[in-house]
Motif scaffolding. Structure first.
Motif, mmCIF file in Angstrom:
data_model
loop_
_atom_site.group_PDB
_atom_site.id
_atom_site.type_symbol
_atom_site.label_atom_id
_atom_site.label_comp_id
_atom_site.label_asym_id
_atom_site.label_seq_id
_atom_site.Cartn_x
_atom_site.Cartn_y
_atom_site.Cartn_z
ATOM 1 N N UNK A 98 3.388 66.348 -15.041
ATOM 2 C CA UNK A 98 3.285 66.475 -16.489
ATOM 3 C C UNK A 98 2.535 67.737 -16.888
ATOM 4 N N UNK A 99 1.513 68.100 -16.149
ATOM 5 C CA UNK A 99 0.745 69.308 -16.487
ATOM 6 C C UNK A 99 1.616 70.544 -16.439
ATOM 7 N N UNK A 100 2.559 70.587 -15.513
ATOM 8 C CA UNK A 100 3.450 71.744 -15.416
ATOM 9 C C UNK A 100 4.521 71.734 -16.496
ATOM 10 N N UNK A 101 5.001 70.565 -16.885
ATOM 11 C CA UNK A 101 5.929 70.477 -18.014
ATOM 12 C C UNK A 101 5.234 70.992 -19.272
ATOM 13 N N UNK A 102 3.971 70.669 -19.423
ATOM 14 C CA UNK A 102 3.211 71.140 -20.583
ATOM 15 C C UNK A 102 3.033 72.646 -20.551
ATOM 16 N N UNK A 103 2.814 73.212 -19.379
ATOM 17 C CA UNK A 103 2.702 74.669 -19.243
ATOM 18 C C UNK A 103 3.983 75.341 -19.719
ATOM 19 N N UNK A 104 5.112 74.807 -19.292
ATOM 20 C CA UNK A 104 6.395 75.394 -19.677
ATOM 21 C C UNK A 104 6.622 75.286 -21.181
ATOM 22 N N UNK A 105 6.319 74.132 -21.744
ATOM 23 C CA UNK A 105 6.516 73.943 -23.180
ATOM 24 C C UNK A 105 5.637 74.900 -23.975
ATOM 25 N N UNK A 106 4.394 75.072 -23.544
ATOM 26 C CA UNK A 106 3.482 75.966 -24.249
ATOM 27 C C UNK A 106 3.923 77.415 -24.155
ATOM 28 N N UNK A 107 4.647 77.756 -23.093
ATOM 29 C CA UNK A 107 5.082 79.145 -22.892
ATOM 30 C C UNK A 107 6.299 79.521 -23.718
ATOM 31 N N UNK A 108 6.975 78.545 -24.294
ATOM 32 C CA UNK A 108 8.224 78.837 -24.997
ATOM 33 C C UNK A 108 8.016 79.785 -26.181
ATOM 34 N N UNK A 109 6.929 79.624 -26.925
ATOM 35 C CA UNK A 109 6.718 80.471 -28.103
ATOM 36 C C UNK A 109 6.576 81.933 -27.704
ATOM 37 N N UNK A 110 5.722 82.222 -26.703
ATOM 38 C CA UNK A 110 5.542 83.610 -26.275
ATOM 39 C C UNK A 110 6.799 84.155 -25.620
ATOM 40 N N UNK A 111 7.552 83.296 -24.935
ATOM 41 C CA UNK A 111 8.788 83.736 -24.304
ATOM 42 C C UNK A 111 9.807 84.153 -25.357
ATOM 43 N N UNK A 112 9.909 83.376 -26.412
ATOM 44 C CA UNK A 112 10.852 83.698 -27.480
ATOM 45 C C UNK A 112 10.484 84.986 -28.200
ATOM 46 N N UNK A 113 9.209 85.304 -28.231
ATOM 47 C CA UNK A 113 8.762 86.522 -28.900
ATOM 48 C C UNK A 113 8.860 87.753 -28.005
ATOM 49 N N UNK A 114 9.094 87.548 -26.706
ATOM 50 C CA UNK A 114 9.156 88.668 -25.771
ATOM 51 C C UNK A 114 10.492 88.796 -25.086
ATOM 52 N N UNK A 115 10.605 88.194 -23.892
ATOM 53 C CA UNK A 115 11.800 88.339 -23.067
ATOM 54 C C UNK A 115 12.838 87.250 -23.309
ATOM 55 N N UNK A 116 12.690 86.527 -24.387
ATOM 56 C CA UNK A 116 13.520 85.354 -24.592
ATOM 57 C C UNK A 116 15.005 85.601 -24.525
ATOM 58 N N UNK A 117 15.484 86.665 -25.168
ATOM 59 C CA UNK A 117 16.918 86.920 -25.174
ATOM 60 C C UNK A 117 17.441 87.167 -23.767
ATOM 61 N N UNK A 118 16.703 87.974 -22.980
ATOM 62 C CA UNK A 118 17.141 88.262 -21.618
ATOM 63 C C UNK A 118 17.150 87.006 -20.760
ATOM 64 N N UNK A 119 16.241 86.095 -21.010
ATOM 65 C CA UNK A 119 16.132 84.875 -20.217
ATOM 66 C C UNK A 119 16.943 83.714 -20.800
#
Length: 266
Positions: free
Chosen positions: A224-245
């Motif tokens: 669960x701690x790692x699922x939470x890490x991924x969920x928390x990273x979505x905002x910064x990912x969308x603001x940066x490399x999101x389109x490429x990923x």
């Protein structure tokens, strides 16, 4: 804290979105490569995609040095086939500042082909990565130039993919590849792909060996701690490399799944 050999172990130390950084940790010889690799899977991977092995003449001497260091006969391909990790060799020419890719033995690529990168300097190899030239290139060049034989450094990253295949080439547009993913099924349909990368300089030839150990896990199988890490990273990912990923096409499903699972655990 060292690097492990699974997605659950790697994720807390892995970069995936946000500010680009090398995030290196020092590794001992015992922590360098995974023990007891599945050699049948390695053999099958290379047999299915022989284009994953590509060598220049500059790779001859470093490849032989590497094989000898690992107690093997042969060169770079034999070294990679005998270990879990894909392996690449880089050297810097006398009149240049950047290291170039001179050899690759890659059975399980993360969306790249050796034929497209062979002979390129690091800056050109990483050109598709948003922010690399501005945020990371000079630091990488400095690290590579100063790396001494005997030292081993590692880092890791993560990607979200629609497949558990060890070889991942994104041959479908993200809106198609992730079209089936919802918050209700994301635990079974999204996969976390983590690369455990290491760097070390070969003492005789001075070439740098770059290894890539790939680990894949279903989102729903993670702690669960790692699922939470991924969920928390979505905002910064969308603001940066999101389109490429491809993040716009799975971010909502992933965060929705994380919220559901957290609610069920409460």
């Amino acid at each position: 804290m060292s690097l492990g050999f699974s997605v659950d172990e790697l994720l807390p130390r892995a970069r995936g979105g946000g500010q680009l950084k090398m995030g290196l940790v020092s590794l001992s010889e015992d922590e360098w490569l995974q023990r007891n690799p599945d050699l049948s899977a390695r053999k099958a991977g290379f047999a299915a995609h022989p284009g994953g092995i590509l060598l220049t003449r500059e790779a001859d001497a470093p490849g032989e040095e590497l094989a000898q260091m690992l107690g093997l006969n042969g060169s770079l391909p034999e070294a990679a086939m005998a270990h879990h990790e894909d392996m690449c060799l880089l050297t810097r020419r006398a009149d240049e500042d950047e290291y170039r890719l001179i050899g690759a033995a890659v059975a399980w690529p993360t969306d790249w082909h050796p034929k497209d990168k062979m002979g390129l300097p690091l800056s050109a190899m990483h050109a598709p990565i948003q922010g690399y030239a501005q945020q990371l290139a000079s630091g990488v060049d400095h690290f590579m130039a100063k790396l001494k034989p005997g030292r081993i450094f590692g880092r890791c990253n993560w990607f979200i993919t629609p497949t558990s295949d060890m070889r991942w080439i994104a041959d479908s547009a993200p809106d198609v590849a992730f079209s089936h993913v919802t918050a209700d099924n994301a635990g079974d349909t999204l996969f976390i792909r983590s690369e455990r990368q290491t760097l070390r300089r070969l003492p005789e030839t001075g070439a740098i060996l770059f290894t890539i150990g790939v680990y894949v896990a279903r989102l729903g199988s993670l702690m669960q701690s790692n699922v939470s890490i991924l969920a928390a990273a979505m905002e910064s990912l969308l603001q940066g490399e999101g389109d490429r990923r491809g993040a716009p096409h799975y971010a909502a499903a992933l965060t929705g799944f994380a919220a559901q699972r957290e609610g069920n655990a409460a």
